[in-house]
Write an enzyme that holds these catalytic residues in place. Structure first.
Site, PDB file in Angstrom:
ATOM      1  N   GLY A  37       0.823  -1.212   0.000  1.00 46.42           N
ATOM      2  CA  GLY A  37       0.000   0.000   0.000  1.00 46.42           C
ATOM      3  C   GLY A  37       0.850   1.251   0.000  1.00 46.42           C
ATOM      4  O   GLY A  37       0.532   2.243  -0.665  1.00 46.42           O
ATOM      5  N   PHE A  69      -0.440  10.245  -7.623  1.00 50.14           N
ATOM      6  CA  PHE A  69      -0.486   8.803  -7.387  1.00 50.14           C
ATOM      7  C   PHE A  69      -1.271   8.080  -8.465  1.00 50.14           C
ATOM      8  O   PHE A  69      -1.356   6.880  -8.444  1.00 50.14           O
ATOM      9  CB  PHE A  69      -1.097   8.507  -6.010  1.00 50.14           C
ATOM     10  CG  PHE A  69      -0.381   9.221  -4.896  1.00 50.14           C
ATOM     11  CD1 PHE A  69       1.003   9.226  -4.839  1.00 50.14           C
ATOM     12  CD2 PHE A  69      -1.080   9.917  -3.938  1.00 50.14           C
ATOM     13  CE1 PHE A  69       1.664   9.883  -3.823  1.00 50.14           C
ATOM     14  CE2 PHE A  69      -0.427  10.570  -2.915  1.00 50.14           C
ATOM     15  CZ  PHE A  69       0.948  10.565  -2.856  1.00 50.14           C
ATOM     16  N   TRP A 118       2.272   1.590  -3.443  1.00 53.76           N
ATOM     17  CA  TRP A 118       1.223   2.039  -4.365  1.00 53.76           C
ATOM     18  C   TRP A 118       1.146   3.556  -4.402  1.00 53.76           C
ATOM     19  O   TRP A 118       0.847   4.148  -5.447  1.00 53.76           O
ATOM     20  CB  TRP A 118      -0.127   1.454  -3.928  1.00 53.76           C
ATOM     21  CG  TRP A 118      -1.297   1.935  -4.734  1.00 53.76           C
ATOM     22  CD1 TRP A 118      -1.766   1.411  -5.910  1.00 53.76           C
ATOM     23  CD2 TRP A 118      -2.170   3.039  -4.430  1.00 53.76           C
ATOM     24  NE1 TRP A 118      -2.871   2.119  -6.348  1.00 53.76           N
ATOM     25  CE2 TRP A 118      -3.125   3.131  -5.456  1.00 53.76           C
ATOM     26  CE3 TRP A 118      -2.223   3.966  -3.378  1.00 53.76           C
ATOM     27  CZ2 TRP A 118      -4.126   4.086  -5.457  1.00 53.76           C
ATOM     28  CZ3 TRP A 118      -3.222   4.923  -3.391  1.00 53.76           C
ATOM     29  CH2 TRP A 118      -4.156   4.985  -4.418  1.00 53.76           C
ATOM     30  N   HIS A 119       1.430   4.194  -3.266  1.00 51.00           N
ATOM     31  CA  HIS A 119       1.325   5.641  -3.205  1.00 51.00           C
ATOM     32  C   HIS A 119       2.403   6.345  -4.026  1.00 51.00           C
ATOM     33  O   HIS A 119       2.208   7.493  -4.440  1.00 51.00           O
ATOM     34  CB  HIS A 119       1.403   6.117  -1.753  1.00 51.00           C
ATOM     35  CG  HIS A 119       0.107   6.008  -1.018  1.00 51.00           C
ATOM     36  ND1 HIS A 119      -0.319   4.838  -0.420  1.00 51.00           N
ATOM     37  CD2 HIS A 119      -0.878   6.907  -0.793  1.00 51.00           C
ATOM     38  CE1 HIS A 119      -1.487   5.039   0.146  1.00 51.00           C
ATOM     39  NE2 HIS A 119      -1.853   6.275  -0.070  1.00 51.00           N
ATOM     40  N   GLY A 120       3.522   5.700  -4.238  1.00 51.06           N
ATOM     41  CA  GLY A 120       4.546   6.357  -5.027  1.00 51.06           C
ATOM     42  C   GLY A 120       5.827   5.557  -5.096  1.00 51.06           C
ATOM     43  O   GLY A 120       6.096   4.698  -4.251  1.00 51.06           O
TER      44      GLY A 120
END
Length: 465
Positions: free
Chosen positions: A317, A465, A320-322
């Site tokens: 997770g 994102f 996933w944000h960056g």
């Protein structure tokens, strides 16, 4: 074309006029689909083709999964779609990240790989999760494949296209079977939700950026107290920025009679990290739990495996944000905190429930401080930069300029009052526009928006994102 721009308001007004004028349901959906693709093309028309390719891959995969009665064939189509989606996301978002990380190791041997000039498609992370959830749901037989037109609308429906909320197919697709009717009641409700989000973005988030950006750019120049205030200001900024975007998305959809689930539920009232993730970015946390945590086995394979799964989910997770190790560390810290709270809950709270006000206050304060400290890694560009901020926060490096930002005090009072009202209402605030008082409040808020609007609006944080 951001929600807080006049261009969007004009575009949205045209869409509402067209949808209210057209009487044929199929034609309404066609207009909505064309308008949504236009909305996306304004950001970068080159990536419209990419969205079309992802839509086609997953539509074909879903139909093939549904038609086949052979489990091995169904699984192959699912694996194909998942690999295709993750390959597209990985190339655009993570190729240079992994190459740069590898170069850090290979440089000592005199070997490096060249980086590519890659433009990140706006909203690619959200689009990837939505197309994956569609094929997975079809594979699990939770839904039947829809028409390619309805599936396309699931992906590019313009209110949620750029930064969510992440829509679940079983929630959105049945709404496409109903006629899109522009009702006065929906316009009033949706319009007020939109304005509520606009207030968060313009009056709060954009003004917090004026304080946060300079302090985070040069934390070494400011005093520990100033840095702490900037970290708290960023916690307020990212919440009001992202939840404000979500509110505007929900309000825009509501004006068209389409429901999008709420994405935030006053997360800073949480008294544990577990509760925080039930209230923060709800569409993402529920997606990670349903499609990743449960797929890894959840808690079905024992406590140790469940804790490992929880940490893995939060690591992914964070990634996933960056494409940054800062995001990975941010996810790891939240994963470890979730595991610690889970162990505490299972071994302490289950045996003896503690409900004293002092305990509740301490639990809230500890959770809020932890979330604020971990936001440092989310906001900073590198480990080195994060360390500079943390050195100031924990008095390893003292001295520096003292900067009291008066607007922060006003915002904190405003946010606190909003949370107190929200606890009572448990829904979005609204006024009765048939009364003088309701109209006065509406015009007062609109006047405040015009009066307090910064000269330069900052981009929505989650657009990257």
């Amino acid at each position: 074309m951001i929600f807080s721009s006049w261009e969007y308001l004009l575009f949205f007004a045209i869409m509402l006029i067209l949808l209210s004028t057209i009487k044929i349901h199929a034609l309404k959906k066609a207009v909505l689909l064309i308008g949504s693709y236009y909305f996306y093309s304004v950001w970068d028309y080159r990536f419209v083709l990419l969205v079309l390719v992802m839509t086609l891959i997953n539509h074909v995969s879903a139909v093939s999964i549904d038609r086949s009665t052979v489990e091995a064939v169904r699984k192959r189509w699912l694996i194909f779609s998942v690999i295709a989606n993750l390959t597209i996301l990985g190339f655009f978002k993570y190729f240079n990240f992994f190459i740069d990380s590898a170069n850090g190791l290979l440089d000592q041997f005199g070997m490096t790989f060249p980086l590519l000039s890659i433009v990140l498609p706006v909203g690619i992370s959200f689009i990837t999760f939505e197309v994956m959830s569609y094929t997975i749901d079809v594979y699990k037989r939770d839904i039947k494949p829809s028409s390619i037109w309805d599936f396309s609308l699931l992906i590019v429906f313009f209110p949620h296209l750029i930064a969510g909320p992440i829509l679940k197919p079983r929630h959105f697709l049945p709404q496409m079977a109903r006629d899109i009717v522009i009702k006065r009641s929906n316009l009033i409700e949706g319009g007020q939700i939109f304005i509520f989000g606009l207030v968060k973005k313009i009056i709060i988030a954009d003004h917090m950026a004026m304080f946060v950006d300079p302090v985070f750019a040069s934390p070494g120049e400011y005093s520990p107290l100033t840095v702490w205030l900037a970290v708290i200001a960023y916690a307020v900024q990212i919440y009001c920025d992202f939840s404000g975007y979500s509110d505007m998305a929900i309000g825009s959809a509501k004006c068209m009679g389409i429901d999008i689930p709420r994405n935030f539920n006053m997360p800073y009232l949480s008294r544990s990290v577990t509760e925080f993730w039930r209230r923060w970015h709800i569409s993402l946390s529920s997606w990670l739990r349903e499609y990743l945590y449960f797929s890894l086995g959840g808690n079905r394979k024992g406590a140790i495996r469940a804790n490992i799964n929880l940490i893995l989910v939060m690591l992914l997770g964070g990634l996933w944000h960056g494409a940054s190790w800062n995001f990975v560390l941010w996810g790891l810290l939240h994963g470890l905190a979730l595991v610690i709270h889970k162990l505490y809950f299972n071994h302490v709270l289950k045996k003896r429930e503690i409900n004293h006000w002092l305990y509740r206050t301490a639990a809230w304060a500890l959770t809020f401080v932890f979330v604020c400290v971990t936001w440092v890694f989310f906001r900073s560009q590198s480990f080195e930069h994060s360390w500079l901020v943390l050195r100031k926060m924990f008095l390893i490096d003292t001295g520096g300029l003292m900067w009291f930002y008066p607007y922060l005090g006003f915002v904190l009072v405003l946010v606190l009052a909003g949370h107190m009202v929200g606890v009572r209402l448990k829904t979005y605030p609204s006024v009765n526009l048939t009364t003088f008082g309701g109209l006065f409040i509406l015009f007062f808020v609109l006047f405040a928006l015009l009066l307090l609007m910064p000269t330069a609006s900052t981009p929505f944080i989650y657009f990257q994102f």
